[in-house]
Scaffold this motif. Structure first.
Motif, PDB file in Angstrom:
ATOM      1  N   VAL A   1      -2.923   7.768 -11.701  1.00 33.34           N
ATOM      2  CA  VAL A   1      -3.022   7.995 -10.385  1.00 33.34           C
ATOM      3  C   VAL A   1      -3.635   7.404  -9.842  1.00 33.34           C
ATOM      4  O   VAL A   1      -4.036   6.835  -8.998  1.00 33.34           O
ATOM      5  N   ALA A   2      -5.555   7.643 -10.991  1.00 35.41           N
ATOM      6  CA  ALA A   2      -6.270   6.852 -10.323  1.00 35.41           C
ATOM      7  C   ALA A   2      -5.987   4.912  -9.880  1.00 35.41           C
ATOM      8  O   ALA A   2      -6.497   4.942  -9.058  1.00 35.41           O
TER       9      ALA A   2
ATOM     10  N   GLU B   1       1.787  11.799 -10.141  1.00 31.46           N
ATOM     11  CA  GLU B   1       1.262  12.955 -10.136  1.00 31.46           C
ATOM     12  C   GLU B   1       1.694  14.449 -10.209  1.00 31.46           C
ATOM     13  O   GLU B   1       1.732  15.883 -11.053  1.00 31.46           O
TER      14      GLU B   1
ATOM     15  N   LYS C   1      -3.618  11.933 -14.546  1.00 31.60           N
ATOM     16  CA  LYS C   1      -4.877  11.462 -13.648  1.00 31.60           C
ATOM     17  C   LYS C   1      -5.065   9.757 -14.256  1.00 31.60           C
ATOM     18  O   LYS C   1      -5.592   9.242 -12.633  1.00 31.60           O
TER      19      LYS C   1
ATOM     20  N   ALA D   1       2.314   6.713  -7.015  1.00 31.83           N
ATOM     21  CA  ALA D   1       0.467   7.304  -7.310  1.00 31.83           C
ATOM     22  C   ALA D   1       0.816   9.114  -6.950  1.00 31.83           C
ATOM     23  O   ALA D   1       0.940   9.852  -7.477  1.00 31.83           O
ATOM     24  N   ASP D   2       2.266   9.431  -5.586  1.00 28.04           N
ATOM     25  CA  ASP D   2       1.782  10.764  -5.500  1.00 28.04           C
ATOM     26  C   ASP D   2       2.940  10.856  -6.369  1.00 28.04           C
ATOM     27  O   ASP D   2       3.500  12.003  -6.887  1.00 28.04           O
TER      28      ASP D   2
ATOM     29  N   ARG E   1      -4.552   4.449  -7.433  1.00 28.95           N
ATOM     30  CA  ARG E   1      -4.858   4.754  -5.814  1.00 28.95           C
ATOM     31  C   ARG E   1      -5.901   3.901  -5.841  1.00 28.95           C
ATOM     32  O   ARG E   1      -6.154   3.252  -3.975  1.00 28.95           O
ATOM     33  N   GLY E   2      -6.473   3.366  -6.363  1.00 29.74           N
ATOM     34  CA  GLY E   2      -7.466   2.022  -6.554  1.00 29.74           C
ATOM     35  C   GLY E   2      -6.917   0.601  -5.952  1.00 29.74           C
ATOM     36  O   GLY E   2      -7.022  -0.009  -5.581  1.00 29.74           O
TER      37      GLY E   2
ATOM     38  N   ALA F   1      -4.024   0.446  -4.386  1.00 23.00           N
ATOM     39  CA  ALA F   1      -3.197   0.882  -3.031  1.00 23.00           C
ATOM     40  C   ALA F   1      -4.729   0.604  -1.709  1.00 23.00           C
ATOM     41  O   ALA F   1      -4.444   0.458  -1.024  1.00 23.00           O
ATOM     42  N   ALA F   2      -5.904   0.838  -2.475  1.00 24.54           N
ATOM     43  CA  ALA F   2      -7.584   1.090  -1.448  1.00 24.54           C
ATOM     44  C   ALA F   2      -7.282  -0.896  -1.186  1.00 24.54           C
ATOM     45  O   ALA F   2      -8.037  -1.185  -0.387  1.00 24.54           O
TER      46      ALA F   2
ATOM     47  N   THR G   1       0.685  -0.826  -0.113  1.00 27.11           N
ATOM     48  CA  THR G   1      -0.359  -0.441  -0.117  1.00 27.11           C
ATOM     49  C   THR G   1       1.294   1.664  -0.177  1.00 27.11           C
ATOM     50  O   THR G   1       0.835   2.106  -0.539  1.00 27.11           O
TER      51      THR G   1
ATOM     52  N   ASN H   1       1.141   3.730  -2.774  1.00 26.96           N
ATOM     53  CA  ASN H   1       0.895   5.523  -2.540  1.00 26.96           C
ATOM     54  C   ASN H   1       2.081   6.807  -3.149  1.00 26.96           C
ATOM     55  O   ASN H   1       2.206   7.224  -3.476  1.00 26.96           O
TER      56      ASN H   1
END
Length: 209
Positions: free
Chosen positions: A132-133, A55, A129, A51-52, A136-137, A139-140, A44, A48
């Protein structure tokens, strides 16, 4: 009498071994869940972080767009200046005929490059984007796996503790039965049929309940 003692001893050992083996199995399961949780949490964090970092691509794309726009406008300015210098040197009116058409075509090409730069930036930003999405998904999802593993770890720990307690209680019951068979132990009834004394031979002793 000795048969009762052997049976009691066997029951005690069996209860303790059963509780111990179940506790050991639960400990292994708990450790496995713990390792899964640690791995999922680490994954995770990595996702993340990715993703950072992704971005930042929007900022990089914006900087590149500004640089390209500056280069396009400077090249356009120099081209138009060179055309006007050529017209002046050849005594051509820049506001009429071919000179005017030449400048109009040049300006149109400059604007086309400016527009294309903007389109390229929007496409790149959309791709960033989307990436990144996705990260993030993921990571969730990894965080959800970690949570499930932690719940499993907690359940295994509770199960192991319960199995160990059950083993000791079973051993205690077997021990009481053994004493009862060896020494004529009996439980006297109290109010509601609950034992209030323990009878060993001709002597009575207070019972726990």
């Amino acid at each position: 009498m000795w048969l009762e003692a052997l049976a009691a001893g066997s029951g005690i050992i069996g209860s303790l071994l059963s509780g111990s083996s179940k506790k050991a199995a639960s400990d292994l399961q708990s450790a496995s869940y713990g390792a899964q949780a640690d791995l999922a949490l680490a994954n995770t964090d990595i996702l993340n972080t990715q993703a950072d970092t992704a971005e930042l691509g929007v900022d990089f794309a914006a900087s590149r767009q500004r640089l390209q726009l500056g280069q396009i406008m400077e090249q356009g300015r120099q081209t138009l200046a060179a055309q006007r210098s050529y017209f002046a040197g050849n005594h051509l009116d820049p506001s009429f005929g071919s000179p005017l058409v030449t400048q109009a075509v040049t300006a149109s090409r400059i604007q086309s490059d400016v527009d294309m730069t903007g389109v390229n930036f929007e496409v790149e930003r959309a791709n960033v984007k989307s990436n990144v999405a996705t990260l993030r998904g993921q990571a969730a999802g990894s965080a959800g796996q970690a949570l499930a593993a932690l719940y499993g770890k907690a359940a295994a720990e509770v199960g192991g503790s319960s199995a160990e307690t059950a083993g000791w209680l079973g051993a205690g019951t077997a021990l009481l039965k053994g004493f009862s068979g060896m020494s004529g132990l009996s439980l006297g009834g109290g109010d509601g049929g609950v034992a209030s004394t323990i009878q060993v031979g001709s002597q009575s002793f207070p019972a726990y309940r």
